[in-house]
Scaffold this active site. Sequence first.
Site, short mmCIF file in Angstrom:
data_model
loop_
_atom_site.label_atom_id
_atom_site.label_comp_id
_atom_site.label_asym_id
_atom_site.label_seq_id
_atom_site.Cartn_x
_atom_site.Cartn_y
_atom_site.Cartn_z
N PHE A 4 -14.68 -19.80 141.85
CA PHE A 4 -15.40 -18.88 140.95
C PHE A 4 -15.95 -17.66 141.67
O PHE A 4 -16.18 -16.62 141.05
CB PHE A 4 -16.54 -19.62 140.22
CG PHE A 4 -17.82 -19.72 141.04
CD1 PHE A 4 -18.69 -18.64 141.10
CD2 PHE A 4 -18.13 -20.86 141.75
CE1 PHE A 4 -19.85 -18.71 141.86
CE2 PHE A 4 -19.28 -20.94 142.52
CZ PHE A 4 -20.14 -19.86 142.57
N LYS A 44 -3.81 -20.60 138.66
CA LYS A 44 -4.91 -21.13 137.85
C LYS A 44 -6.23 -20.65 138.44
O LYS A 44 -6.71 -21.18 139.44
CB LYS A 44 -4.89 -22.66 137.82
CG LYS A 44 -5.83 -23.21 136.74
CD LYS A 44 -6.37 -24.59 137.04
CE LYS A 44 -7.51 -24.59 137.99
NZ LYS A 44 -8.71 -23.85 137.58
N CYS A 86 -18.47 -18.00 150.85
CA CYS A 86 -18.18 -19.04 151.84
C CYS A 86 -18.55 -18.57 153.24
O CYS A 86 -18.64 -19.37 154.16
CB CYS A 86 -16.72 -19.45 151.79
SG CYS A 86 -15.63 -18.15 152.34
N GLU A 116 -24.18 -27.73 151.65
CA GLU A 116 -23.92 -26.38 151.14
C GLU A 116 -24.72 -26.19 149.85
O GLU A 116 -24.50 -26.90 148.86
CB GLU A 116 -22.42 -26.19 150.87
CG GLU A 116 -22.11 -24.78 150.38
CD GLU A 116 -20.62 -24.53 150.13
OE1 GLU A 116 -19.94 -25.43 149.57
OE2 GLU A 116 -20.16 -23.42 150.46
P1 NAD Z 1 -14.58 -25.91 143.01
O1 NAD Z 1 -14.09 -26.80 144.08
O2 NAD Z 1 -15.54 -26.45 142.03
O3 NAD Z 1 -13.33 -25.33 142.15
C1 NAD Z 1 -12.30 -24.60 142.75
C2 NAD Z 1 -11.06 -24.66 141.87
O4 NAD Z 1 -10.53 -25.97 141.89
C3 NAD Z 1 -11.29 -24.32 140.41
O5 NAD Z 1 -10.23 -23.52 139.96
C4 NAD Z 1 -11.26 -25.69 139.74
O6 NAD Z 1 -10.85 -25.64 138.40
C5 NAD Z 1 -10.22 -26.40 140.57
N1 NAD Z 1 -10.29 -27.87 140.56
C6 NAD Z 1 -11.33 -28.67 140.25
N2 NAD Z 1 -11.00 -29.97 140.45
C7 NAD Z 1 -9.72 -29.98 140.88
C8 NAD Z 1 -8.82 -31.02 141.26
N3 NAD Z 1 -9.17 -32.30 141.24
N4 NAD Z 1 -7.57 -30.67 141.65
C9 NAD Z 1 -7.20 -29.36 141.71
N5 NAD Z 1 -8.01 -28.34 141.37
C10 NAD Z 1 -9.26 -28.65 140.96
O7 NAD Z 1 -15.17 -24.61 143.76
P2 NAD Z 1 -16.00 -23.40 143.13
O8 NAD Z 1 -17.36 -23.88 142.77
O9 NAD Z 1 -15.20 -22.69 142.12
O10 NAD Z 1 -16.09 -22.43 144.40
C11 NAD Z 1 -17.15 -22.45 145.31
C12 NAD Z 1 -16.74 -23.17 146.58
O11 NAD Z 1 -15.63 -22.52 147.17
C13 NAD Z 1 -17.82 -23.18 147.65
O12 NAD Z 1 -17.87 -24.46 148.22
C14 NAD Z 1 -17.33 -22.15 148.65
O13 NAD Z 1 -17.80 -22.36 149.97
C15 NAD Z 1 -15.86 -22.33 148.56
N6 NAD Z 1 -15.12 -21.17 149.02
C16 NAD Z 1 -14.46 -21.27 150.19
C17 NAD Z 1 -13.77 -20.17 150.69
C18 NAD Z 1 -13.05 -20.26 152.00
O14 NAD Z 1 -12.26 -19.38 152.29
N7 NAD Z 1 -13.29 -21.28 152.81
C19 NAD Z 1 -13.76 -18.97 149.97
C20 NAD Z 1 -14.43 -18.91 148.75
C21 NAD Z 1 -15.12 -20.03 148.29
#
Ligand code: NAD
Length: 490
Positions: free
Chosen positions: A160, A184, A292, A391
């Site tokens: 997000f 997606k 992140c 986090e």
């Molecule tokens: P999230 O893990 O809740 O969701 C990420 C995506 O995964 C969404 O599109 C969601 O619909 C999908 N998803 C959910 N369950 C799934 C499953 N079982 N299988 C496949 N897809 C699934 O993360 P968020 O809240 O959207 O994003 C924030 C997180 O992302 C934070 O932890 C942040 O640190 C991390 N982040 C990491 C980086 C990096 O480069 N390391 C960059 C940006 C954000």
Amino acid sequence: MALLPEVRESYGRLKFYVDGEWIDSESGEVHPAMNPAKDVEIAEVPYSTREEVKNAISVAKEAFEEWREIPLTARLRYLFDLKNKLEEHFEEISRIITQNHGKPIDEARGEMRRLIENVETAISIAYTLNKGEHLDQIATGIDETLVREPLGVFGIIGPFNFPVLAPFWFIPHALVLGCTLVVKPSEITPLSMDRAFKLIDDIGLPPGVINLIHGGKDSGEELIKNPDVKGVTFVGSTPVGRTVYRLAGEYGKRAIVQAGAKNFLIVMPDADVDRTIPALITSFFGNTGQRCLAGANLVVIGDIYEKIRDKFVDSASKLRLGYGLDEDVDMGPVVSRSAMNRIHGYIEKGVEEGARLILDGRNPDVDYPGYFIGPTVFEDVTPDMTIAKEEIFGPVASIIRAENLDEAIEMINSSQYGNSACIFTSSGATARKFRREVDCGNIGINIGIAAPMAFFPFGGRKESFFGVLHGQIDCVEFFTDKKIVISRWW
Ligand code: NAD
């Protein structure tokens, strides 16, 4: 106050983009996309059914046969067109990011600029990529050649917090290399990607080369498990990332999984205080702590402690909260009510565990009804406290004292995460020791947000990353495979 107009007040029910057409979802499951500053629904997001995901994948599979045959120069022209469209609509998409995510408009513009840099870098692959290898006469009359080939259909799952940028760490590279995609985006912030796909539609790619679906866990898992998908890229939280990586292994797929973080920023006694403070503020409170690469733990060493703490709290307390479309605003809301409640829970936990709350951002005075939390600072935090370990993904800073650099490095290396760590110092020797000894993927030296440029890989270690290849330029290897040809002509 300079309040920019919204592109549209509301976006209706979103459609999928499959086989070059905008289609309605058959799904009965619809979720709201919100404006988090105003706490109003601005779109309905249909969650794709299993059949809809399967259909998008089979369309992409069919398109692959055509797309890989299109000459590279022609594929590149589509990407040049896309870059131009993104430049033309730069401001419009930036405003949509802000409206749906909440970040201040300048941060949204930064997201768009980084996105376009990824398109530019992907275009450059054609000019800079190792074109393959060839050795004549490996045996008498026999030659050996390495050919790089695109693999097929890939799934792209986005988070997000950088709703268009994070998927674009992979999308343009896959297209240049001849792969096809099902994307997606996050179900919470899908609107900017929806707009980007309207531009993709305008550049006239062959139908099915890149497809857009919406949904949550089920759609994501279907993308990983489907036998016609060669691999997935995922950017999101660590618990979900772990599941994605496990499923990818189980189903024999390639995966790049960039996950959660808990980043340490270290301030040495010889740091340039006046230059360090603004860098710390941007790191901890930019994007309302929802990066992140955001600072989470501020470790201050030696007798500079009081000075850093006081100036940090003073600057943090002056940040202006509000709707990100107001150009004067420094900090927007967090993304959702549930995120706000989760962050409040962490603040309560910090107090319970004995940390001293010296700036409390709960219930800030803001003119909008959304999910606002002001900058929050704890001191007397110890590395074993929950707020120092988990986090939080919000504007909460934990200040920790350390005796020396070795103790600070030990704290960083004991963390389950390894996304980023930064140091502020005027000593080259200290910086060098830090760079060499810290077990993290992105290191900042007098930099608070160590965000790699598009032409470098996006680092990440330990539970911040699962896989071998990283995002951005590294993913060239991910989307292609090497074929070895040994030939003899009689
Ligand atoms: P999230 O893990 O809740 O969701 C990420 C995506 O995964 C969404 O599109 C969601 O619909 C999908 N998803 C959910 N369950 C799934 C499953 N079982 N299988 C496949 N897809 C699934 O993360 P968020 O809240 O959207 O994003 C924030 C997180 O992302 C934070 O932890 C942040 O640190 C991390 N982040 C990491 C980086 C990096 O480069 N390391 C960059 C940006 C954000």
